[in-house]
Scaffold this active site. Structure first.
Site, PDB file in Angstrom:
ATOM      1  N   HIS A  21       0.863  -1.184   0.000  1.00  0.00           N
ATOM      2  CA  HIS A  21       0.000   0.000   0.000  1.00  0.00           C
ATOM      3  C   HIS A  21       0.902   1.237   0.000  1.00  0.00           C
ATOM      4  O   HIS A  21       2.134   1.120  -0.039  1.00  0.00           O
ATOM      5  CB  HIS A  21      -0.996  -0.028   1.158  1.00  0.00           C
ATOM      6  CG  HIS A  21      -0.394  -0.157   2.533  1.00  0.00           C
ATOM      7  ND1 HIS A  21       0.542   0.726   3.027  1.00  0.00           N
ATOM      8  CD2 HIS A  21      -0.591  -1.071   3.522  1.00  0.00           C
ATOM      9  CE1 HIS A  21       0.870   0.379   4.251  1.00  0.00           C
ATOM     10  NE2 HIS A  21       0.218  -0.722   4.579  1.00  0.00           N
ATOM     11  N   HIS A  24       4.088   1.479   2.335  1.00  0.00           N
ATOM     12  CA  HIS A  24       5.324   0.824   1.871  1.00  0.00           C
ATOM     13  C   HIS A  24       5.980   1.664   0.775  1.00  0.00           C
ATOM     14  O   HIS A  24       7.191   1.843   0.739  1.00  0.00           O
ATOM     15  CB  HIS A  24       5.017  -0.573   1.330  1.00  0.00           C
ATOM     16  CG  HIS A  24       4.277  -1.453   2.290  1.00  0.00           C
ATOM     17  ND1 HIS A  24       2.989  -1.873   2.075  1.00  0.00           N
ATOM     18  CD2 HIS A  24       4.632  -1.946   3.502  1.00  0.00           C
ATOM     19  CE1 HIS A  24       2.592  -2.616   3.100  1.00  0.00           C
ATOM     20  NE2 HIS A  24       3.572  -2.668   3.989  1.00  0.00           N
ATOM     21  N   CYS A 130       2.569 -11.968  19.227  1.00  0.00           N
ATOM     22  CA  CYS A 130       1.605 -11.456  18.249  1.00  0.00           C
ATOM     23  C   CYS A 130       2.109 -11.827  16.866  1.00  0.00           C
ATOM     24  O   CYS A 130       3.192 -11.399  16.456  1.00  0.00           O
ATOM     25  CB  CYS A 130       1.444  -9.936  18.354  1.00  0.00           C
ATOM     26  SG  CYS A 130       0.486  -9.271  16.968  1.00  0.00           S
ATOM     27  N   CYS A 133       2.571  -8.800  14.458  1.00  0.00           N
ATOM     28  CA  CYS A 133       3.852  -8.077  14.632  1.00  0.00           C
ATOM     29  C   CYS A 133       5.031  -9.021  14.457  1.00  0.00           C
ATOM     30  O   CYS A 133       6.158  -8.568  14.322  1.00  0.00           O
ATOM     31  CB  CYS A 133       3.969  -7.489  16.038  1.00  0.00           C
ATOM     32  SG  CYS A 133       2.755  -6.259  16.460  1.00  0.00           S
ATOM     33  N   CYS A 155      -3.198  -7.480  21.097  1.00  0.00           N
ATOM     34  CA  CYS A 155      -2.045  -6.640  20.758  1.00  0.00           C
ATOM     35  C   CYS A 155      -2.534  -5.203  20.538  1.00  0.00           C
ATOM     36  O   CYS A 155      -3.524  -4.995  19.822  1.00  0.00           O
ATOM     37  CB  CYS A 155      -1.405  -7.183  19.481  1.00  0.00           C
ATOM     38  SG  CYS A 155      -0.299  -6.019  18.668  1.00  0.00           S
ATOM     39  N   HIS A 158      -2.372  -4.474  16.585  1.00  0.00           N
ATOM     40  CA  HIS A 158      -3.256  -5.185  15.659  1.00  0.00           C
ATOM     41  C   HIS A 158      -4.677  -5.380  16.172  1.00  0.00           C
ATOM     42  O   HIS A 158      -5.541  -5.837  15.417  1.00  0.00           O
ATOM     43  CB  HIS A 158      -2.642  -6.545  15.294  1.00  0.00           C
ATOM     44  CG  HIS A 158      -1.468  -6.419  14.376  1.00  0.00           C
ATOM     45  ND1 HIS A 158      -0.180  -6.279  14.835  1.00  0.00           N
ATOM     46  CD2 HIS A 158      -1.397  -6.349  13.025  1.00  0.00           C
ATOM     47  CE1 HIS A 158       0.633  -6.155  13.804  1.00  0.00           C
ATOM     48  NE2 HIS A 158      -0.068  -6.186  12.695  1.00  0.00           N
ATOM     49  N   LYS A 305      -3.481   5.593  11.421  1.00  0.00           N
ATOM     50  CA  LYS A 305      -2.394   5.003  10.649  1.00  0.00           C
ATOM     51  C   LYS A 305      -3.008   4.171   9.530  1.00  0.00           C
ATOM     52  O   LYS A 305      -3.852   3.314   9.778  1.00  0.00           O
ATOM     53  CB  LYS A 305      -1.550   4.082  11.537  1.00  0.00           C
ATOM     54  CG  LYS A 305      -0.410   3.473  10.766  1.00  0.00           C
ATOM     55  CD  LYS A 305       0.349   2.416  11.526  1.00  0.00           C
ATOM     56  CE  LYS A 305       1.331   1.731  10.589  1.00  0.00           C
ATOM     57  NZ  LYS A 305       1.708   0.390  10.991  1.00  0.00           N
ATOM     58  N   LYS A 308      -3.820  -1.948   5.786  1.00  0.00           N
ATOM     59  CA  LYS A 308      -4.696  -2.863   5.051  1.00  0.00           C
ATOM     60  C   LYS A 308      -5.703  -3.488   5.993  1.00  0.00           C
ATOM     61  O   LYS A 308      -6.873  -3.588   5.692  1.00  0.00           O
ATOM     62  CB  LYS A 308      -3.839  -3.962   4.406  1.00  0.00           C
ATOM     63  CG  LYS A 308      -3.446  -3.623   3.000  1.00  0.00           C
ATOM     64  CD  LYS A 308      -4.444  -4.211   2.017  1.00  0.00           C
ATOM     65  CE  LYS A 308      -4.712  -3.331   0.822  1.00  0.00           C
ATOM     66  NZ  LYS A 308      -3.747  -3.428  -0.215  1.00  0.00           N
TER      67      LYS A 308
HETATM   68  O1  ME8 Z   1       7.724  -4.750   9.516  1.00  0.00           O
HETATM   69  N1  ME8 Z   1       2.869   4.877   7.061  1.00  0.00           N
HETATM   70  O2  ME8 Z   1       7.350  -5.411   7.329  1.00  0.00           O
HETATM   71  P1  ME8 Z   1       5.979  -4.695   6.968  1.00  0.00           P
HETATM   72  C1  ME8 Z   1       4.174   4.871   6.757  1.00  0.00           C
HETATM   73  N2  ME8 Z   1       9.041  -7.367   7.553  1.00  0.00           N
HETATM   74  N3  ME8 Z   1       4.885   3.753   6.530  1.00  0.00           N
HETATM   75  C2  ME8 Z   1       4.237   2.592   6.596  1.00  0.00           C
HETATM   76  C3  ME8 Z   1       2.867   2.516   6.906  1.00  0.00           C
HETATM   77  C4  ME8 Z   1       2.174   3.738   7.134  1.00  0.00           C
HETATM   78  N4  ME8 Z   1       0.883   3.782   7.406  1.00  0.00           N
HETATM   79  N5  ME8 Z   1       2.513   1.222   6.906  1.00  0.00           N
HETATM   80  C5  ME8 Z   1       3.627   0.502   6.601  1.00  0.00           C
HETATM   81  C6  ME8 Z   1       7.976  -5.444   8.535  1.00  0.00           C
HETATM   82  N6  ME8 Z   1       4.676   1.328   6.410  1.00  0.00           N
HETATM   83  C7  ME8 Z   1       9.167  -6.374   8.553  1.00  0.00           C
HETATM   84  C8  ME8 Z   1      10.423  -5.557   8.371  1.00  0.00           C
HETATM   85  S1  ME8 Z   1      13.067  -5.293   8.169  1.00  0.00           S
HETATM   86  C9  ME8 Z   1      14.385  -6.232   8.553  1.00  0.00           C
HETATM   87  C10 ME8 Z   1      11.698  -6.333   8.437  1.00  0.00           C
HETATM   88  C11 ME8 Z   1       6.039   0.938   6.029  1.00  0.00           C
HETATM   89  O3  ME8 Z   1       5.575  -5.272   5.648  1.00  0.00           O
HETATM   90  C12 ME8 Z   1       7.075   1.380   7.064  1.00  0.00           C
HETATM   91  O4  ME8 Z   1       8.326   1.413   6.444  1.00  0.00           O
HETATM   92  O5  ME8 Z   1       5.011  -4.778   8.086  1.00  0.00           O
HETATM   93  C13 ME8 Z   1       7.020   0.245   8.058  1.00  0.00           C
HETATM   94  O6  ME8 Z   1       8.153   0.204   8.892  1.00  0.00           O
HETATM   95  C14 ME8 Z   1       6.972  -0.930   7.103  1.00  0.00           C
HETATM   96  O7  ME8 Z   1       6.103  -0.489   6.034  1.00  0.00           O
HETATM   97  C15 ME8 Z   1       6.444  -2.219   7.721  1.00  0.00           C
HETATM   98  O8  ME8 Z   1       6.393  -3.183   6.709  1.00  0.00           O
END
Ligand code: ME8
Length: 525
Positions: A21, A24, A130, A133, A155, A158, A305, A308
């Protein structure tokens, strides 16, 4: 300075349980702008992104969809995560998947080294987990559930029930690193930024760290613990290592030495993993800690925030299909102070597109090129004697170039763009005041007209060079119309005002075409 210094920048590797989304995409664009800027400055730049494919979350999603986790990951990477990079023009040098062999093998190598060095022991884990997370939770991380989860602990992030784990696991002696981490934060205040994230992490570590459970026994979707294949490595321990396994750790010492350490761009939700667990792991392995961990803010939709699971998720191409990738990149980098939360709205996006991109920059470029075509048959005139307003534009070019570069070195992307935009605004004001169309009416003003248009052309060329990291598509069209030498993305950005152009201009297609929007909700019609 273009000293060729090494700049290794990363995004988080994203979970493939779902499609991307705009949250990311936001992280990707921020890292991409920084990477493009450094590349254009001549720094030895390496930009890594990728996907996080192990763990229970992916396993459960795959199972629910009747496929193996690897099949699921392949499908999502090919159909959604790789295409995202094209949608928003990401210039990554590498894409790592945690199912890559280069990753899995070297996660095992790293773990074995920690085990041999005495940092790993077996113990009993009892507590909450969780899966959303992929994190062990303390009681203070939980809140009372509501609705269907009434009476259960859920959590706080979530709003879903946590699971009680009681397993015999391997533990990493993280508690031994509390003081070394505090010393690191103190000696290098920039290690964690922005300040708000830094403060939260420092006080968390001051309360003292516990050891970390780093393996799971009840499922097998992960990297096997090398000395005990009945365990898989905890998904975060596995995931964090991507930053070194992609850079050559364990198989290309030369690449690793030249790239590592990295600057990590992450959302503030996962800054703690990156600024506590990760440097502790590296310290235990005798490796350098990252250069910096920057935890940016949330994109908020309707004050919450965006996510999805809460159905506020917006797919990046919902925006790019109408406004284009440049506008996507510009909007999020300009409208939100990097490091703080920021609200997304269609109205704001449309308004900025029209006022700043179409009217501010796009019109400026097309007017200047049209006037050179009309008054000088497309041949860029020489400048005569410079008057104060002409010199002021040249001074602004030099000043904003330095100021934007300084802002980028602090990762203040919004500020860098605001600096460059001073030149957009000043050039628009300059043209209004100098009135080239009036000068063109009297042949006695021919030299003055030439000076004004020369100044304006130089100015838009400087803008093309400075804005190339943010607006790669539009600036490249503009560069073509200016008959600039080479590709705009190759022009040294720290001396943008010295750009070398051709002697003529060519036709410029509209950089930011008009978009009809519906009046009721501001969204694209
Ligand atoms: O945490 N606003 O992956 P993830 C801004 N796999 N950025 C956002 C956001 C929002 N509303 N939502 C998501 C993970 N992000 C792990 C990471 S790293 C070694 C492992 C972005 O798919 C932001 O960068 O849940 C957040 O930290 C990341 O997506 C979380 O992605």
């Amino acid at each position: 300075m273009s000293d060729g210094s090494s700049f290794y920048i990363t995004t988080p590797i994203f979970y493939v349980n779902d499609v991307p989304h705009i949250g990311h995409a936001y992280t990707e664009v921020a890292a991409d702008v920084l990477a493009r800027w450094h590349r254009q400055a001549g720094d030895d730049t390496w930009f890594l992104t990728g996907t996080d494919e192990h763990g229970q979350k992916i396993l459960r999603t795959a199972t629910a969809n009747g496929v193996t986790p690897k099949e699921w990951a392949d499908r999502l990477v090919e159909s959604a995560w790789q295409p995202l990079l094209k949608t928003i023009d990401i210039s990554n040098d590498d894409f790592i998947r945690t199912t890559d062999e280069r990753h899995e093998v070297n996660v095992q190598l790293f773990l074995q080294r920690l085990f041999d060095a005495g940092y790993i022991y077996t113990g009993e884990y009892e507590g909450y987990y969780c899966v959303g997370c992929e994190e062990y939770k303390a009681d203070s991380d939980l809140v009372d559930g509501t609705g269907e989860y009434e009476g259960q602990k859920v959590c706080a992030i979530h709003s879903k029930p946590v699971e009680l784990l009681k397993e015999r696991n391997y533990f990493f002696k993280m508690s031994e690193f509390s003081q070394r981490l505090l010393d690191l934060y103190e000696e290098n205040p920039n290690f964690i930024q922005p300040e708000s994230v830094r403060n939260e992490i420092v006080s968390f570590v001051r309360r003292g760290l516990t050891d970390l459970s780093i393996s799971r026994q009840t499922f097998d979707w992960g990297v096997k613990v090398p000395w005990d294949e009945s365990h898989v490595v905890y998904v975060w321990f596995d995931a964090l290592l991507n930053y070194i396994t992609a850079a050559g750790y364990g198989y290309d010492d030369e690449a690793f030495a030249s790239r590592w350490p990295a600057t990590h761009i992450v959302g503030k939700d996962i800054a703690r993993f990156h600024a506590v667990i990760w440097p502790a792991m590296l310290m235990a392995a005798g490796l350098e800690v990252p250069k910096q961990v920057f935890g940016h803010g949330w994109l908020l939709v309707g004050g919450e925030k965006m996510s999805k699971s809460k159905l506020t998720g917006i797919a990046p191409n919902q925006i790019t299909d109408t406004f284009g990738s440049d506008a996507f990149r510009y909007y999020f980098m300009r409208a939100i102070n990097f490091g703080q939360d920021g609200s997304f709205s269609w109205e704001d996006l449309s308004a900025r597109y029209q006022a700043e991109l179409a009217n501010g920059f796009g019109n400026l470029a097309s007017r200047v090129i049209a006037m050179v075509t009309r008054y000088f048959d497309g041949v860029i005139p020489d400048a005569g004697v410079l008057d104060a307003p002409d010199q002021a534009i040249r001074d602004t070019e030099v000043r904003v170039t330095a100021a934007a570069d300084a802002a980028i070195s602090r990762l203040a992307i919004h500020e860098a763009i605001a600096q460059v935009w001073q030149l957009v605004d000043e050039l628009n004001g300059y043209i209004t005041l100098q009135e080239p169309w009036a000068l063109s009416k009297d042949p006695a003003n021919r030299e003055r007209l030439g000076t004004v248009l020369n100044t304006a052309v130089r100015g838009i060329g400087t803008l093309a060079v400075l804005l190339s990291p943010v607006l790669p598509v539009a600036t490249s069209k503009l560069w073509t119309a200016l008959n600039g030498a080479g590709a705009v993305s190759d022009q040294p950005i720290r001396s943008a005002f010295d750009w070398a152009g051709g002697t003529t201009v060519s036709a410029l297609e509209p950089l930011f075409p008009r978009i009809e929007t519906s009046e009721t909700d501001g969204s694209a019609a």
